[in-house]
Scaffold this motif. Sequence first.
Motif, PDB file in Angstrom:
ATOM      1  N   HIS A 154       4.824  16.950   4.181  1.00 50.89           N
ATOM      2  CA  HIS A 154       5.245  15.546   4.243  1.00 50.89           C
ATOM      3  C   HIS A 154       6.713  15.404   3.850  1.00 50.89           C
ATOM      4  CE1 HIS A 154       1.688  13.075   5.121  1.00 50.89           C
ATOM      5  NE2 HIS A 154       0.980  14.030   4.534  1.00 50.89           N
ATOM      6  N   GLU A 155       7.132  16.134   2.833  1.00 53.28           N
ATOM      7  CA  GLU A 155       8.530  16.060   2.380  1.00 53.28           C
ATOM      8  C   GLU A 155       9.471  16.578   3.463  1.00 53.28           C
ATOM      9  OE1 GLU A 155       9.620  14.528  -0.193  1.00 53.28           O
ATOM     10  OE2 GLU A 155       7.874  14.367  -1.489  1.00 53.28           O
ATOM     11  N   GLU A 156       9.095  17.673   4.111  1.00 55.56           N
ATOM     12  CA  GLU A 156       9.913  18.236   5.187  1.00 55.56           C
ATOM     13  C   GLU A 156      10.039  17.247   6.346  1.00 55.56           C
ATOM     14  OE1 GLU A 156       9.822  22.048   8.234  1.00 55.56           O
ATOM     15  OE2 GLU A 156       8.601  22.086   6.418  1.00 55.56           O
ATOM     16  N   GLU A 157       8.921  16.642   6.711  1.00 57.38           N
ATOM     17  CA  GLU A 157       8.935  15.653   7.801  1.00 57.38           C
ATOM     18  C   GLU A 157       9.790  14.439   7.422  1.00 57.38           C
ATOM     19  OE1 GLU A 157       5.726  12.856  10.174  1.00 57.38           O
ATOM     20  OE2 GLU A 157       5.022  14.656   9.143  1.00 57.38           O
ATOM     21  N   HIS A 158       9.667  13.985   6.175  1.00 55.34           N
ATOM     22  CA  HIS A 158      10.457  12.845   5.709  1.00 55.34           C
ATOM     23  C   HIS A 158      11.958  13.176   5.751  1.00 55.34           C
ATOM     24  CE1 HIS A 158      11.505   9.270   3.438  1.00 55.34           C
ATOM     25  NE2 HIS A 158      12.192  10.029   2.614  1.00 55.34           N
ATOM     26  N   LYS A 159      12.305  14.376   5.320  1.00 56.68           N
ATOM     27  CA  LYS A 159      13.722  14.784   5.334  1.00 56.68           C
ATOM     28  C   LYS A 159      14.254  14.831   6.760  1.00 56.68           C
ATOM     29  CE  LYS A 159      14.821  18.281   2.712  1.00 56.68           C
ATOM     30  NZ  LYS A 159      15.089  19.645   2.216  1.00 56.68           N
ATOM     31  N   ARG A 160      13.442  15.366   7.678  1.00 59.23           N
ATOM     32  CA  ARG A 160      13.854  15.453   9.090  1.00 59.23           C
ATOM     33  C   ARG A 160      14.088  14.060   9.662  1.00 59.23           C
ATOM     34  NH1 ARG A 160       9.386  17.294  11.706  1.00 59.23           N
ATOM     35  NH2 ARG A 160       9.468  19.142  10.398  1.00 59.23           N
ATOM     36  N   HIS A 161      13.175  13.123   9.379  1.00 61.65           N
ATOM     37  CA  HIS A 161      13.325  11.759   9.882  1.00 61.65           C
ATOM     38  C   HIS A 161      14.524  11.062   9.232  1.00 61.65           C
ATOM     39  CE1 HIS A 161       9.866  11.713  12.433  1.00 61.65           C
ATOM     40  NE2 HIS A 161       9.037  12.020  11.447  1.00 61.65           N
ATOM     41  N   SER A 162      14.756  11.322   7.968  1.00 60.01           N
ATOM     42  CA  SER A 162      15.899  10.711   7.275  1.00 60.01           C
ATOM     43  C   SER A 162      17.216  11.185   7.871  1.00 60.01           C
ATOM     44  CB  SER A 162      15.863  11.038   5.778  1.00 60.01           C
ATOM     45  OG  SER A 162      14.731  10.460   5.182  1.00 60.01           O
ATOM     46  N   TRP A 163      17.309  12.495   8.155  1.00 64.23           N
ATOM     47  CA  TRP A 163      18.525  13.016   8.777  1.00 64.23           C
ATOM     48  C   TRP A 163      18.727  12.423  10.170  1.00 64.23           C
ATOM     49  CZ3 TRP A 163      22.709  15.212   7.020  1.00 64.23           C
ATOM     50  CH2 TRP A 163      22.671  15.876   5.805  1.00 64.23           C
ATOM     51  N   SER A 164      17.664  12.322  10.930  1.00 61.42           N
ATOM     52  CA  SER A 164      17.766  11.739  12.277  1.00 61.42           C
ATOM     53  C   SER A 164      18.238  10.293  12.204  1.00 61.42           C
ATOM     54  CB  SER A 164      16.417  11.797  12.988  1.00 61.42           C
ATOM     55  OG  SER A 164      16.010  13.110  13.182  1.00 61.42           O
ATOM     56  N   LEU A 213       0.840  -1.189   0.000  1.00 61.88           N
ATOM     57  CA  LEU A 213       0.000   0.000   0.000  1.00 61.88           C
ATOM     58  C   LEU A 213       0.882   1.249   0.000  1.00 61.88           C
ATOM     59  CD1 LEU A 213      -2.670  -1.050   2.638  1.00 61.88           C
ATOM     60  CD2 LEU A 213      -2.928  -0.987   0.159  1.00 61.88           C
ATOM     61  N   PRO A 214       0.577   2.216  -0.856  1.00 60.48           N
ATOM     62  CA  PRO A 214       1.388   3.437  -0.879  1.00 60.48           C
ATOM     63  C   PRO A 214       1.106   4.295   0.357  1.00 60.48           C
ATOM     64  CG  PRO A 214      -0.451   3.641  -2.406  1.00 60.48           C
ATOM     65  CD  PRO A 214      -0.480   2.239  -1.869  1.00 60.48           C
ATOM     66  N   THR A 215       2.106   5.043   0.774  1.00 62.40           N
ATOM     67  CA  THR A 215       1.943   5.953   1.903  1.00 62.40           C
ATOM     68  C   THR A 215       1.209   7.212   1.432  1.00 62.40           C
ATOM     69  OG1 THR A 215       4.023   7.096   1.482  1.00 62.40           O
ATOM     70  CG2 THR A 215       4.116   5.145   2.925  1.00 62.40           C
ATOM     71  N   ASP A 216       0.752   8.004   2.387  1.00 61.56           N
ATOM     72  CA  ASP A 216       0.114   9.276   2.037  1.00 61.56           C
ATOM     73  C   ASP A 216       1.062  10.129   1.205  1.00 61.56           C
ATOM     74  OD1 ASP A 216      -1.999   8.409   3.561  1.00 61.56           O
ATOM     75  OD2 ASP A 216      -1.655   9.825   5.215  1.00 61.56           O
ATOM     76  N   ARG A 217       2.315  10.169   1.616  1.00 62.73           N
ATOM     77  CA  ARG A 217       3.325  10.956   0.899  1.00 62.73           C
ATOM     78  C   ARG A 217       3.477  10.471  -0.534  1.00 62.73           C
ATOM     79  NH1 ARG A 217       8.672   9.528   1.163  1.00 62.73           N
ATOM     80  NH2 ARG A 217      10.007  10.950   0.045  1.00 62.73           N
ATOM     81  N   GLN A 218       3.499   9.162  -0.739  1.00 67.59           N
ATOM     82  CA  GLN A 218       3.629   8.614  -2.093  1.00 67.59           C
ATOM     83  C   GLN A 218       2.407   8.938  -2.947  1.00 67.59           C
ATOM     84  OE1 GLN A 218       4.283   4.588  -0.825  1.00 67.59           O
ATOM     85  NE2 GLN A 218       6.475   4.671  -1.321  1.00 67.59           N
ATOM     86  N   VAL A 219       1.216   8.862  -2.358  1.00 70.81           N
ATOM     87  CA  VAL A 219      -0.013   9.185  -3.088  1.00 70.81           C
ATOM     88  C   VAL A 219       0.012  10.648  -3.511  1.00 70.81           C
ATOM     89  CG1 VAL A 219      -2.512   9.472  -2.874  1.00 70.81           C
ATOM     90  CG2 VAL A 219      -1.422   7.395  -2.013  1.00 70.81           C
ATOM     91  N   LEU A 220       0.293  11.541  -2.571  1.00 68.69           N
ATOM     92  CA  LEU A 220       0.305  12.962  -2.874  1.00 68.69           C
ATOM     93  C   LEU A 220       1.392  13.314  -3.881  1.00 68.69           C
ATOM     94  CD1 LEU A 220      -0.269  14.352   0.735  1.00 68.69           C
ATOM     95  CD2 LEU A 220      -1.948  14.206  -1.112  1.00 68.69           C
ATOM     96  N   ARG A 221       2.564  12.714  -3.728  1.00 69.00           N
ATOM     97  CA  ARG A 221       3.663  12.993  -4.653  1.00 69.00           C
ATOM     98  C   ARG A 221       3.328  12.516  -6.060  1.00 69.00           C
ATOM     99  NH1 ARG A 221       9.150  10.532  -3.354  1.00 69.00           N
ATOM    100  NH2 ARG A 221       9.685  12.445  -2.292  1.00 69.00           N
ATOM    101  N   CYS A 222       2.732  11.348  -6.175  1.00 63.96           N
ATOM    102  CA  CYS A 222       2.360  10.804  -7.475  1.00 63.96           C
ATOM    103  C   CYS A 222       1.369  11.734  -8.182  1.00 63.96           C
ATOM    104  CB  CYS A 222       1.775   9.405  -7.325  1.00 63.96           C
ATOM    105  SG  CYS A 222       1.345   8.639  -8.889  1.00 63.96           S
ATOM    106  N   ILE A 223       0.336  12.149  -7.476  1.00 65.29           N
ATOM    107  CA  ILE A 223      -0.649  13.065  -8.066  1.00 65.29           C
ATOM    108  C   ILE A 223       0.032  14.369  -8.459  1.00 65.29           C
ATOM    109  CG2 ILE A 223      -2.725  14.435  -7.616  1.00 65.29           C
ATOM    110  CD1 ILE A 223      -3.646  12.111  -5.775  1.00 65.29           C
ATOM    111  N   TYR A 224       0.878  14.887  -7.584  1.00 67.46           N
ATOM    112  CA  TYR A 224       1.580  16.144  -7.869  1.00 67.46           C
ATOM    113  C   TYR A 224       2.422  16.020  -9.132  1.00 67.46           C
ATOM    114  CZ  TYR A 224       4.523  20.227  -7.362  1.00 67.46           C
ATOM    115  OH  TYR A 224       5.190  21.412  -7.600  1.00 67.46           O
ATOM    116  N   GLU A 225       3.214  14.964  -9.222  1.00 60.57           N
ATOM    117  CA  GLU A 225       4.097  14.788 -10.384  1.00 60.57           C
ATOM    118  C   GLU A 225       3.312  14.570 -11.673  1.00 60.57           C
ATOM    119  OE1 GLU A 225       6.676  11.609  -9.163  1.00 60.57           O
ATOM    120  OE2 GLU A 225       7.944  12.945  -7.969  1.00 60.57           O
TER     121      GLU A 225
END
Length: 137
Positions: free
Chosen positions: A104-114, A4-16
């Motif tokens: 969502h992208e900002e939160e993902h980046k923050r978690h990735s850095w952590s 199942l895609p994440t919310d971020r993946q769904v939103l990013r796909c529609i955006y792109e």
Amino acid sequence: MSKLPTDRQVLRCIYEMYESAYPGNSLGQAQGENDPYLPIEIPDVAKRLDCKPELLFGRLYYYLDAKYRYKQENGALVSLFHLNIQGKRHCVHFPFLASILAGHEEEHKRHSWSLAVSIVALVLSVGAIVAQVITAQ
């Protein structure tokens, strides 16, 4: 069963998929430049996400729209997803979607850095333990 895609993946796909279609067609067309609503093809988005269109529709309509819908001070309701608006079917409020995606992208980046900093700290700790054991012998 596909993942199942994440919310971020769904939103990013529609955006792109629909970024080039926004802010709308030239004047005199059905969709004006100030119209924030953009129709999307749920089967096309679902195919790109490798999920069932019914699941994607449910995610957009029952979950994401309910999660992000809000009322303005004048009482107007702002929704992320509409079934039918101005004669257009399955529309997203594109600027709103872009804003949610940015969060969502900002939160993902923050978690990735952590996570990266934690992994580096773990590797350094293991290295220090190994060096301690080697020098102690």
